[in-house]
Design a protein around this motif. Structure first.
Motif, PDB file in Angstrom:
ATOM      1  N   ASN A 142      44.092 123.885 119.925  1.00  0.00           N
ATOM      2  CA  ASN A 142      43.241 124.197 121.061  1.00  0.00           C
ATOM      3  C   ASN A 142      42.785 125.654 120.973  1.00  0.00           C
ATOM      4  O   ASN A 142      43.192 126.390 120.083  1.00  0.00           O
ATOM      5  N   GLU A 143      41.956 126.072 121.909  1.00  0.00           N
ATOM      6  CA  GLU A 143      41.287 127.376 121.791  1.00  0.00           C
ATOM      7  C   GLU A 143      42.257 128.546 121.687  1.00  0.00           C
ATOM      8  O   GLU A 143      42.155 129.378 120.788  1.00  0.00           O
ATOM      9  N   LEU A 167      35.506 132.791 108.277  1.00  0.00           N
ATOM     10  CA  LEU A 167      35.899 131.629 109.069  1.00  0.00           C
ATOM     11  C   LEU A 167      35.396 131.736 110.505  1.00  0.00           C
ATOM     12  O   LEU A 167      35.007 130.729 111.108  1.00  0.00           O
ATOM     13  N   CYS A 168      35.399 132.950 111.051  1.00  0.00           N
ATOM     14  CA  CYS A 168      34.920 133.148 112.415  1.00  0.00           C
ATOM     15  C   CYS A 168      33.433 132.820 112.535  1.00  0.00           C
ATOM     16  O   CYS A 168      32.987 132.242 113.535  1.00  0.00           O
ATOM     17  N   ARG A 174      33.124 126.122 120.375  1.00  0.00           N
ATOM     18  CA  ARG A 174      34.138 126.244 121.423  1.00  0.00           C
ATOM     19  C   ARG A 174      35.031 127.459 121.228  1.00  0.00           C
ATOM     20  O   ARG A 174      35.666 127.931 122.184  1.00  0.00           O
ATOM     21  N   LEU A 175      35.099 127.993 119.990  1.00  0.00           N
ATOM     22  CA  LEU A 175      35.962 129.134 119.699  1.00  0.00           C
ATOM     23  C   LEU A 175      35.240 130.475 119.770  1.00  0.00           C
ATOM     24  O   LEU A 175      35.888 131.521 119.751  1.00  0.00           O
ATOM     25  N   GLN A 176      33.918 130.474 119.833  1.00  0.00           N
ATOM     26  CA  GLN A 176      33.176 131.725 119.737  1.00  0.00           C
ATOM     27  C   GLN A 176      33.480 132.719 120.862  1.00  0.00           C
ATOM     28  O   GLN A 176      33.618 133.919 120.592  1.00  0.00           O
TER      29      GLN A 176
END
Length: 302
Positions: A142-143, A167-168, A174-176
């Motif tokens: 999850n985040e 990777l970023c 959803r992770l940004q």
């Protein structure tokens, strides 16, 4: 014998092709098997006695340890997922209904990643490449755990800064927002979780604040220090360092709270309530002290 030495050097698991490429003959392999120096985990895959249960399970299924299981082997943060994650291409040898069992012999759940690796880098026959492992992990987690995994991978030098940045950039949308909050200060995944959770509650949190020659894990609103004791073992040297740190922090007039893995992972609501009350009390004491300095010690408060 050469097969045993080579298998150990390759991480305790090796394929026939790897052994042949290193100059080991079929006769030497058979001799090592006969002497019990190595064992056949599956057709074309061998292990030495030092191979652990995860390696043996991966070898038996012609798979690679992947995702959170791969990063966990290097102590990179991986959340609370206890399943063994394996990457096994659909065309791997040993197909059929039993090719992807739901659990290993001990009852541990197995989670398979069957897609072709996104990053064609230098993994081993039994474990995916570190970049591939973290890429898989941030998709499974999850985040908050995904962000902690990225920070942990950087802190532990499991990945380089450029690899984490890459990777970023490619990470899911959803992770940004969390990626934009990332820091390189966290000493552990638990610190990342605690820092982010408190900031999202409106607290000002400074990570790794220096106190003399040591550092506080987190300082909340410049009045309460949090020490994250997530490690399982603490030797005598670590305890002495903890005592020194607590003494210095108290000397600054700050309260100190020590949080364990259980406090953060399983009792967060209670832990948060304690932090909020402790910070509120520390603010009151600080403000009262400042007020007395402004008024003079002998002047009344009313």
């Amino acid at each position: 014998m050469r097969p045993l030495q080579l298998i150990c050097s390759l991480g305790h698991v090796a394929t026939t092709d790897e052994l042949f490429r290193s100059g080991v003959s079929a006769r030497e392999i058979r001799a090592a098997l006969h002497l019990g120096l190595i064992a056949r985990a599956a057709r074309g895959t061998y292990v030495c006695e030092h191979a652990d249960a995860e390696q043996r399970q991966a070898a038996a299924l012609h798979a690679q340890i992947a995702c959170v299981s791969a990063v966990h082997r290097s102590d990179v943060w991986c959340g609370v997922d206890s399943a063994l994650h394996l990457m096994r291409p659909a065309d791997a040898r040993g197909g059929g209904e039993t090719a992807r069992p739901s659990a290993d012999p001990s009852g541990r759940s197995l989670h398979f990643h069957g897609a072709k690796p996104r990053f064609a880098l230098a993994g081993t026959s039994w474990m995916v490449d570190p970049v591939e492992a973290v890429w898989q992990a941030i998709h499974c987690l999850n985040e908050e755990h995904a962000i902690a995994c990225l920070e942990s991978a950087l802190h532990l030098k499991f990945l380089t800064a450029s690899q984490v940045h890459h990777l970023c950039v490619l990470a899911p949308a959803r992770l940004q927002p969390g990626i934009r909050e990332m820091e390189d200060t966290a000493d552990s995944g638990l610190e990342t979780l605690t820092r982010r959770r408190l900031r999202h509650r409106g607290f000002a949190v400074v990570a790794q604040a220096r106190v003399g020659s040591i550092y506080e894990d987190l300082v909340v609103d410049d009045c309460v220090a949090l020490e994250i004791d997530g490690r399982q073992w603490h030797g005598a040297t670590k305890f002495i360092s903890d005592y020194d740190r607590d003494l210095m922090v108290e000397g600054l007039g700050r309260r100190t709270l020590r949080l364990s893995y259980r406090h953060i992972m399983y009792e967060w609501e209670t832990t948060l309530a304690t932090i909020e009350r402790t910070v509120a009390d520390a603010r009151w004491v600080r403000d009262r002290h400042r007020g007395r300095q402004l008024r003079g010690q002998n002047e009344p408060w009313w």
